[in-house]
Design a protein around this motif. Structure first.
Motif, PDB file in Angstrom:
ATOM      1  N   THR A  73       0.877  -1.190  -0.039  1.00 51.74           N
ATOM      2  CA  THR A  73       0.014   0.105  -0.116  1.00 51.74           C
ATOM      3  C   THR A  73       0.820   1.128  -0.131  1.00 51.74           C
ATOM      4  OG1 THR A  73      -0.110  -0.076   2.414  1.00 51.74           O
ATOM      5  CG2 THR A  73      -1.897  -1.075   1.235  1.00 51.74           C
ATOM      6  N   ASP A  74       2.038   1.345   0.662  1.00 56.65           N
ATOM      7  CA  ASP A  74       2.770   2.575   0.766  1.00 56.65           C
ATOM      8  C   ASP A  74       3.698   2.618  -0.802  1.00 56.65           C
ATOM      9  OD1 ASP A  74       3.026   1.440   3.858  1.00 56.65           O
ATOM     10  OD2 ASP A  74       2.716   3.417   3.525  1.00 56.65           O
ATOM     11  N   LEU A  75       3.637   3.846  -1.259  1.00 54.35           N
ATOM     12  CA  LEU A  75       4.313   4.088  -2.510  1.00 54.35           C
ATOM     13  C   LEU A  75       5.903   4.378  -2.331  1.00 54.35           C
ATOM     14  CD1 LEU A  75       1.935   6.782  -3.861  1.00 54.35           C
ATOM     15  CD2 LEU A  75       2.029   4.476  -4.574  1.00 54.35           C
ATOM     16  N   TYR A  76       6.303   4.735  -0.857  1.00 54.01           N
ATOM     17  CA  TYR A  76       7.689   5.019  -0.801  1.00 54.01           C
ATOM     18  C   TYR A  76       8.667   4.123  -1.159  1.00 54.01           C
ATOM     19  CZ  TYR A  76      11.840   6.379   1.251  1.00 54.01           C
ATOM     20  OH  TYR A  76      13.168   6.676   1.691  1.00 54.01           O
ATOM     21  N   PRO A  77       8.493   2.708  -0.602  1.00 55.12           N
ATOM     22  CA  PRO A  77       9.620   1.706  -0.897  1.00 55.12           C
ATOM     23  C   PRO A  77      10.111   1.538  -2.308  1.00 55.12           C
ATOM     24  CG  PRO A  77       8.142   0.991   0.666  1.00 55.12           C
ATOM     25  CD  PRO A  77       7.523   2.168   0.138  1.00 55.12           C
ATOM     26  N   ARG A  78       9.060   1.365  -3.425  1.00 52.54           N
ATOM     27  CA  ARG A  78       9.427   1.176  -4.772  1.00 52.54           C
ATOM     28  C   ARG A  78       9.835   2.638  -5.437  1.00 52.54           C
ATOM     29  NH1 ARG A  78       7.841  -3.266  -7.570  1.00 52.54           N
ATOM     30  NH2 ARG A  78       7.416  -2.102  -9.553  1.00 52.54           N
ATOM     31  N   LEU A  79       9.429   3.441  -5.055  1.00 57.54           N
ATOM     32  CA  LEU A  79       9.688   4.914  -5.704  1.00 57.54           C
ATOM     33  C   LEU A  79      11.186   5.067  -5.230  1.00 57.54           C
ATOM     34  CD1 LEU A  79       6.881   7.332  -5.063  1.00 57.54           C
ATOM     35  CD2 LEU A  79       7.615   6.496  -7.033  1.00 57.54           C
ATOM     36  N   ALA A  80      11.559   4.875  -3.916  1.00 60.92           N
ATOM     37  CA  ALA A  80      12.750   5.151  -3.343  1.00 60.92           C
ATOM     38  C   ALA A  80      13.797   4.160  -4.035  1.00 60.92           C
ATOM     39  CB  ALA A  80      12.886   4.947  -1.839  1.00 60.92           C
ATOM     40  N   ALA A  81      13.531   2.743  -3.879  1.00 67.56           N
ATOM     41  CA  ALA A  81      14.184   1.783  -4.835  1.00 67.56           C
ATOM     42  C   ALA A  81      14.615   2.239  -6.324  1.00 67.56           C
ATOM     43  CB  ALA A  81      13.729   0.590  -4.725  1.00 67.56           C
ATOM     44  N   ALA A  82      13.845   2.769  -6.754  1.00 67.54           N
ATOM     45  CA  ALA A  82      14.014   3.079  -8.207  1.00 67.54           C
ATOM     46  C   ALA A  82      14.527   4.279  -8.670  1.00 67.54           C
ATOM     47  CB  ALA A  82      12.444   3.424  -8.912  1.00 67.54           C
ATOM     48  N   MET A  83      14.594   5.226  -7.501  1.00 70.48           N
ATOM     49  CA  MET A  83      15.461   6.422  -7.505  1.00 70.48           C
ATOM     50  C   MET A  83      16.901   6.041  -7.227  1.00 70.48           C
ATOM     51  SD  MET A  83      13.576   9.799  -5.849  1.00 70.48           S
ATOM     52  CE  MET A  83      12.935   9.088  -4.489  1.00 70.48           C
ATOM     53  N   ALA A  84      17.216   5.229  -6.296  1.00 73.00           N
ATOM     54  CA  ALA A  84      18.573   4.775  -6.139  1.00 73.00           C
ATOM     55  C   ALA A  84      18.986   4.110  -7.315  1.00 73.00           C
ATOM     56  CB  ALA A  84      18.440   3.890  -5.003  1.00 73.00           C
ATOM     57  N   LEU A  85      18.334   3.148  -7.873  1.00 72.98           N
ATOM     58  CA  LEU A  85      18.766   2.449  -9.084  1.00 72.98           C
ATOM     59  C   LEU A  85      18.928   3.492 -10.437  1.00 72.98           C
ATOM     60  CD1 LEU A  85      16.872  -1.154  -8.951  1.00 72.98           C
ATOM     61  CD2 LEU A  85      19.310  -0.490  -8.323  1.00 72.98           C
ATOM     62  N   ASN A  86      18.073   4.305 -10.502  1.00 77.97           N
ATOM     63  CA  ASN A  86      18.334   5.410 -11.606  1.00 77.97           C
ATOM     64  C   ASN A  86      19.779   5.930 -11.187  1.00 77.97           C
ATOM     65  OD1 ASN A  86      16.054   4.922 -12.982  1.00 77.97           O
ATOM     66  ND2 ASN A  86      14.791   6.277 -12.017  1.00 77.97           N
ATOM     67  N   ALA A  87      19.905   6.118  -9.831  1.00 77.82           N
ATOM     68  CA  ALA A  87      21.308   7.046  -9.643  1.00 77.82           C
ATOM     69  C   ALA A  87      22.397   6.058 -10.086  1.00 77.82           C
ATOM     70  CB  ALA A  87      21.391   7.449  -8.200  1.00 77.82           C
TER      71      ALA A  87
END
Length: 228
Positions: A167-181
């Motif tokens: 239900t929380d958006l944060y984990p996937r968004l944060a993981a995606a940002m880290a991998l984009n970096a």
């Protein structure tokens, strides 16, 4: 934390692992697998994906073609297995970070594991990374593997922050940002032919995304009003 795959890419040094004690037979199998990986990555990086045969890989590793197929289904499978090890190392580092550490710091340390090895081992690592990024079939598998890395990192972030990954958006968004970096640093490093320092690039990349990762806090992602 295992860095076996990246030790192979770097200077083809002895494998490093913190896995539980293994039997002699398991150690021998691991040695053969590492030797095949070393031979394959050396040849593929030097001659290109289409310029290397499985016979050449087996000969360079000092084994038969039949032995190669006991460990890998194809040349591509060597690289895919290598990418899986890379993802395992990133996830293991995130899981090992202190619980109170800000997400941006924990994620920066996690993705820095393979990036630091790139910087430490220069031209050989550069050739392997360039091979993956510039060979369409391998790049496709790299991106495919990263989808699994994202899921694994998101699950770990949810555990660390006591969030519900369903239900929380944060984990996937944060993981995606880290991998984009991570991807941005790899691309910049290869574009510079290894002149840029991956550690310095990683620091710069995470300086950009840290505010989104850390403030005003993961809990604020849920239910935040549209438009501020």
């Amino acid at each position: 934390m295992s860095c076996r795959a990246w030790c192979v890419v770097g200077v083809y040094a002895a494998p490093v692992s913190t896995r539980p004690e293994t039997t002699l037979a398991q150690r021998k199998r691991q040695l053969v697998s590492d030797e095949l990986t070393e031979a394959a990555l050396q040849l593929l990086a030097l001659k290109g994906f289409d310029g290397v045969t499985i016979d050449e890989i087996a000969t360079t590793a000092g084994v038969s073609k039949r032995t190669f197929f006991r460990y890998f289904a194809s040349k591509e499978d060597v690289v895919v297995r290598f990418l899986a090890d890379m993802g395992t190392d990133i996830h293991a580092e995130l899981a090992a970070r202190p619980a109170a550490e800000p997400p941006s710091v924990a994620l920066r340390h996690a993705v820095s594991v393979p990036l630091a090895t790139c910087g430490d081992h220069g031209e050989r690592a550069l050739r392997v990374v360039r091979l993956i990024l510039r060979t369409p079939a391998l790049l496709a598998r790299f991106l495919e593997r990263q989808a699994q890395w994202r899921d694994d990192l998101a699950a770990e972030l949810a555990r660390r922050l006591d969030l519900d990954p369903a239900t929380d958006l944060y984990p996937r968004l944060a993981a995606a940002m880290a991998l984009n970096a991570f991807d941005t640093v790899l691309q910049r490093w290869t574009d510079s032919d290894g002149a840029d320092d991956p550690a310095e690039l990683t620091g710069r990349a995470f300086a950009v995304i840290a505010p989104a990762l850390d403030a005003p806090g993961p809990a604020a992602v849920e239910g935040a009003p549209v438009g501020g």
